[in-house]
Motif scaffolding. Structure first.
Motif, PDB file in Angstrom:
ATOM      1  N   ASP A  76      28.609  21.449 -21.804  1.00  0.00           N
ATOM      2  CA  ASP A  76      27.578  20.921 -20.896  1.00  0.00           C
ATOM      3  C   ASP A  76      26.567  20.259 -21.567  1.00  0.00           C
ATOM      4  OD1 ASP A  76      25.287  20.238 -19.011  1.00  0.00           O
ATOM      5  OD2 ASP A  76      25.151  22.064 -18.176  1.00  0.00           O
ATOM      6  N   VAL A  77      26.908  18.795 -21.861  1.00  0.00           N
ATOM      7  CA  VAL A  77      26.051  17.962 -22.885  1.00  0.00           C
ATOM      8  C   VAL A  77      24.382  18.037 -22.497  1.00  0.00           C
ATOM      9  CG1 VAL A  77      28.023  16.397 -23.032  1.00  0.00           C
ATOM     10  CG2 VAL A  77      26.371  15.802 -21.477  1.00  0.00           C
ATOM     11  N   THR A  78      24.200  18.240 -21.332  1.00  0.00           N
ATOM     12  CA  THR A  78      22.582  18.473 -21.114  1.00  0.00           C
ATOM     13  C   THR A  78      21.774  19.780 -21.775  1.00  0.00           C
ATOM     14  OG1 THR A  78      22.640  19.765 -18.954  1.00  0.00           O
ATOM     15  CG2 THR A  78      22.868  17.140 -18.735  1.00  0.00           C
ATOM     16  N   LYS A  79      22.783  20.728 -22.285  1.00  0.00           N
ATOM     17  CA  LYS A  79      22.261  21.855 -22.821  1.00  0.00           C
ATOM     18  C   LYS A  79      22.591  21.619 -24.258  1.00  0.00           C
ATOM     19  CE  LYS A  79      22.225  24.435 -18.559  1.00  0.00           C
ATOM     20  NZ  LYS A  79      22.752  23.452 -17.741  1.00  0.00           N
ATOM     21  N   ALA A  80      21.176  21.875 -25.069  1.00  0.00           N
ATOM     22  CA  ALA A  80      21.689  21.791 -26.550  1.00  0.00           C
ATOM     23  C   ALA A  80      22.479  23.212 -27.017  1.00  0.00           C
ATOM     24  CB  ALA A  80      20.495  21.815 -27.335  1.00  0.00           C
TER      25      ALA A  80
ATOM     26  N   ASN B   8      30.966   9.832 -27.031  1.00  0.00           N
ATOM     27  CA  ASN B   8      29.916  10.200 -26.039  1.00  0.00           C
ATOM     28  C   ASN B   8      30.093   9.292 -24.854  1.00  0.00           C
ATOM     29  OD1 ASN B   8      27.833  12.296 -26.321  1.00  0.00           O
ATOM     30  ND2 ASN B   8      27.113  11.152 -28.213  1.00  0.00           N
ATOM     31  N   ASN B   9      31.081  10.101 -23.974  1.00  0.00           N
ATOM     32  CA  ASN B   9      31.409   9.440 -22.787  1.00  0.00           C
ATOM     33  C   ASN B   9      30.953   9.926 -21.443  1.00  0.00           C
ATOM     34  OD1 ASN B   9      33.831   7.834 -21.270  1.00  0.00           O
ATOM     35  ND2 ASN B   9      34.143  10.062 -20.892  1.00  0.00           N
ATOM     36  N   ALA B  10      30.656  11.299 -21.620  1.00  0.00           N
ATOM     37  CA  ALA B  10      30.160  11.978 -20.259  1.00  0.00           C
ATOM     38  C   ALA B  10      28.999  10.992 -19.335  1.00  0.00           C
ATOM     39  CB  ALA B  10      29.406  13.198 -20.457  1.00  0.00           C
ATOM     40  N   GLY B  11      29.545  10.790 -18.276  1.00  0.00           N
ATOM     41  CA  GLY B  11      28.788   9.722 -17.328  1.00  0.00           C
ATOM     42  C   GLY B  11      28.610   9.962 -16.064  1.00  0.00           C
ATOM     43  N   LEU B  12      27.491   9.594 -15.308  1.00  0.00           N
ATOM     44  CA  LEU B  12      27.364   9.883 -13.948  1.00  0.00           C
ATOM     45  C   LEU B  12      26.479   8.607 -13.383  1.00  0.00           C
ATOM     46  CD1 LEU B  12      26.785  11.876 -11.258  1.00  0.00           C
ATOM     47  CD2 LEU B  12      24.605  12.451 -12.102  1.00  0.00           C
ATOM     48  N   ALA B  13      26.872   8.214 -12.082  1.00  0.00           N
ATOM     49  CA  ALA B  13      26.149   7.032 -11.688  1.00  0.00           C
ATOM     50  C   ALA B  13      26.011   7.507 -10.014  1.00  0.00           C
ATOM     51  CB  ALA B  13      26.867   5.754 -11.745  1.00  0.00           C
TER      52      ALA B  13
ATOM     53  N   ALA C  57      17.963  13.334 -13.572  1.00  0.00           N
ATOM     54  CA  ALA C  57      19.377  13.807 -13.918  1.00  0.00           C
ATOM     55  C   ALA C  57      20.410  12.760 -14.832  1.00  0.00           C
ATOM     56  CB  ALA C  57      20.224  14.094 -12.666  1.00  0.00           C
ATOM     57  N   GLN C  58      19.837  11.577 -14.611  1.00  0.00           N
ATOM     58  CA  GLN C  58      20.524  10.354 -15.454  1.00  0.00           C
ATOM     59  C   GLN C  58      20.021  10.428 -16.752  1.00  0.00           C
ATOM     60  OE1 GLN C  58      22.842   7.721 -14.458  1.00  0.00           O
ATOM     61  NE2 GLN C  58      23.101   9.082 -12.491  1.00  0.00           N
ATOM     62  N   PHE C  59      18.936  10.480 -17.026  1.00  0.00           N
ATOM     63  CA  PHE C  59      18.285  10.655 -18.131  1.00  0.00           C
ATOM     64  C   PHE C  59      18.694  11.852 -19.101  1.00  0.00           C
ATOM     65  CE2 PHE C  59      14.955  10.820 -21.646  1.00  0.00           C
ATOM     66  CZ  PHE C  59      14.629   9.446 -22.046  1.00  0.00           C
ATOM     67  N   SER C  60      18.649  12.965 -18.136  1.00  0.00           N
ATOM     68  CA  SER C  60      19.370  14.018 -18.775  1.00  0.00           C
ATOM     69  C   SER C  60      20.676  14.050 -19.320  1.00  0.00           C
ATOM     70  CB  SER C  60      19.080  15.308 -18.020  1.00  0.00           C
ATOM     71  OG  SER C  60      19.768  16.566 -18.604  1.00  0.00           O
ATOM     72  N   LEU C  61      21.553  13.385 -18.784  1.00  0.00           N
ATOM     73  CA  LEU C  61      22.810  13.101 -18.959  1.00  0.00           C
ATOM     74  C   LEU C  61      23.085  12.332 -20.126  1.00  0.00           C
ATOM     75  CD1 LEU C  61      25.860  13.801 -18.632  1.00  0.00           C
ATOM     76  CD2 LEU C  61      25.957  12.338 -16.710  1.00  0.00           C
TER      77      LEU C  61
ATOM     78  N   LYS D 111      20.459  -7.759 -11.373  1.00  0.00           N
ATOM     79  CA  LYS D 111      19.411  -7.664 -10.493  1.00  0.00           C
ATOM     80  C   LYS D 111      18.906  -6.203 -10.352  1.00  0.00           C
ATOM     81  CE  LYS D 111      19.954 -11.999  -8.581  1.00  0.00           C
ATOM     82  NZ  LYS D 111      18.983 -12.982  -9.459  1.00  0.00           N
ATOM     83  N   GLY D 112      18.938  -5.731  -8.800  1.00  0.00           N
ATOM     84  CA  GLY D 112      18.313  -4.379  -8.565  1.00  0.00           C
ATOM     85  C   GLY D 112      19.462  -3.370  -8.540  1.00  0.00           C
ATOM     86  N   ALA D 113      20.620  -3.559  -8.901  1.00  0.00           N
ATOM     87  CA  ALA D 113      21.722  -2.740  -8.811  1.00  0.00           C
ATOM     88  C   ALA D 113      21.446  -1.499  -9.720  1.00  0.00           C
ATOM     89  CB  ALA D 113      23.165  -3.331  -9.368  1.00  0.00           C
ATOM     90  N   ALA D 114      21.712  -0.152  -8.977  1.00  0.00           N
ATOM     91  CA  ALA D 114      21.708   1.081  -9.730  1.00  0.00           C
ATOM     92  C   ALA D 114      20.591   1.250 -10.571  1.00  0.00           C
ATOM     93  CB  ALA D 114      23.256   1.084 -10.311  1.00  0.00           C
ATOM     94  N   PRO D 115      19.459   1.338 -10.287  1.00  0.00           N
ATOM     95  CA  PRO D 115      18.346   1.531 -11.000  1.00  0.00           C
ATOM     96  C   PRO D 115      18.290   2.728 -12.012  1.00  0.00           C
ATOM     97  CG  PRO D 115      17.672   1.708  -8.882  1.00  0.00           C
ATOM     98  CD  PRO D 115      18.825   1.190  -8.675  1.00  0.00           C
ATOM     99  N   ALA D 116      18.541   3.716 -11.414  1.00  0.00           N
ATOM    100  CA  ALA D 116      18.620   5.273 -12.033  1.00  0.00           C
ATOM    101  C   ALA D 116      19.410   5.106 -13.596  1.00  0.00           C
ATOM    102  CB  ALA D 116      18.630   6.290 -11.288  1.00  0.00           C
ATOM    103  N   TYR D 117      20.703   4.505 -12.925  1.00  0.00           N
ATOM    104  CA  TYR D 117      21.570   4.543 -13.986  1.00  0.00           C
ATOM    105  C   TYR D 117      21.520   3.548 -15.236  1.00  0.00           C
ATOM    106  CZ  TYR D 117      26.686   3.728 -15.740  1.00  0.00           C
ATOM    107  OH  TYR D 117      27.920   3.554 -16.399  1.00  0.00           O
ATOM    108  N   SER D 118      20.800   2.285 -14.567  1.00  0.00           N
ATOM    109  CA  SER D 118      20.678   1.312 -15.458  1.00  0.00           C
ATOM    110  C   SER D 118      19.483   1.459 -16.504  1.00  0.00           C
ATOM    111  CB  SER D 118      19.982  -0.097 -14.845  1.00  0.00           C
ATOM    112  OG  SER D 118      21.228  -0.338 -13.997  1.00  0.00           O
ATOM    113  N   ILE D 119      18.554   2.326 -15.985  1.00  0.00           N
ATOM    114  CA  ILE D 119      17.526   2.439 -16.663  1.00  0.00           C
ATOM    115  C   ILE D 119      17.616   3.824 -17.783  1.00  0.00           C
ATOM    116  CG2 ILE D 119      15.346   4.018 -16.316  1.00  0.00           C
ATOM    117  CD1 ILE D 119      14.649   2.877 -13.737  1.00  0.00           C
ATOM    118  N   ALA D 120      18.469   4.745 -17.249  1.00  0.00           N
ATOM    119  CA  ALA D 120      19.035   5.629 -18.469  1.00  0.00           C
ATOM    120  C   ALA D 120      20.003   5.082 -19.631  1.00  0.00           C
ATOM    121  CB  ALA D 120      19.891   6.697 -17.380  1.00  0.00           C
TER     122      ALA D 120
END
Length: 236
Positions: free
Chosen positions: A59-63, A88-93, A108-112, A153-162
């Protein structure tokens, strides 16, 4: 005999990357995912290639999980070998817009994508440094590029920001570890669970191109760059 550590291999790009690498003699693949017990397709590949494919819980979110996986890989490799390719391929959108995106989705996006890729890099860095190739691939997206902001433009902001944050992390890692071949990589829009059926690229052909980019990676041409699936550079 190259060694590979790939995160997010239970489906999509990671699964296909494991499949193609396993079919080529000489590769050793450490294929990781959060729930190996339910990764039916991945376990089938491992059963067909028992000497070259090792499925590990990560689980990549856990050190702590990343460190445990690194210790298992080290034990399997022995003292004289390292990880040639860390992917580092694990992803979520998620499909959202800025007016409805939830704080927990951003977290969740930033954590992953950011914390997760950093956890994996920190845990496996000694093994990467012990290898001959020393390649670290941060699987990103052009959605995380400021240069492409007007196109998407405004597509998938959470994913884009992360992913934009992941790109900056990649650059910082490159500056901190200039002897490693660290680069961000956009795999293209692919028909997977994440990409959807509207995507123009088939996963098999796309991953074949990905492998070519990874195997061609060099300090002078790849390190610190943001590369497309065809090997050309894309603007940050």
């Amino acid at each position: 005999m190259p060694t590979w550590l790939i995160t997010g291999t239970s489906r999509g790009i990671g699964l296909e990357l494991t499949r193609q690498l396993a079919a080529r003699a000489g590769n050793t693949i450490f294929a990781t995912c959060r729930s190996p017990s339910s990764a039916t397709a991945l376990n089938k590949i491992a059963s067909e290639h028992p000497d070259s494919v090792h499925v590990l819980d990560l689980d990549v979110t856990k050190a702590e999980s990343a460190n445990d996986a690194a210790n298992k890989v080290k034990a399997l490799l022995g003292a004289s070998k390292g990880i040639d390719y860390l992917v580092n391929n694990a992803g979520l959108a998620v499909s959202d817009t800025v007016d409805v995106v939830k704080a927990e989705d951003l977290e969740a996006q930033f954590s992953l994508h950011v914390v997760g890729s950093l956890n994996v890099f920190r845990a496996f860095r000694p093994l990467v440094e012990a290898s001959e190739r020393k390649v670290v691939v941060q699987v990103s997206t052009t959605l995380g590029s400021f240069a492409h902001r007007d196109y998407f433009k405004g597509a998938a902001p959470a994913y884009s920001i992360a992913k934009a944050a992941m790109n900056m992390l990649t650059y910082k890692l490159h500056i901190q570890y200039p002897d490693l071949v660290i680069f961000a990589f956009t795999p293209g829009w692919i028909k997977t669970d994440l990409g959807g059926e509207a995507a123009p690229l088939e996963v098999g052909a796309a991953v074949t191109d990905h492998i070519k980019v990874y195997e061609a990676a060099k300090l002078e041409t790849h390190a610190g760059k943001f590369l497309n699936y065809d090997g050309t550079e894309t603007p940050w």
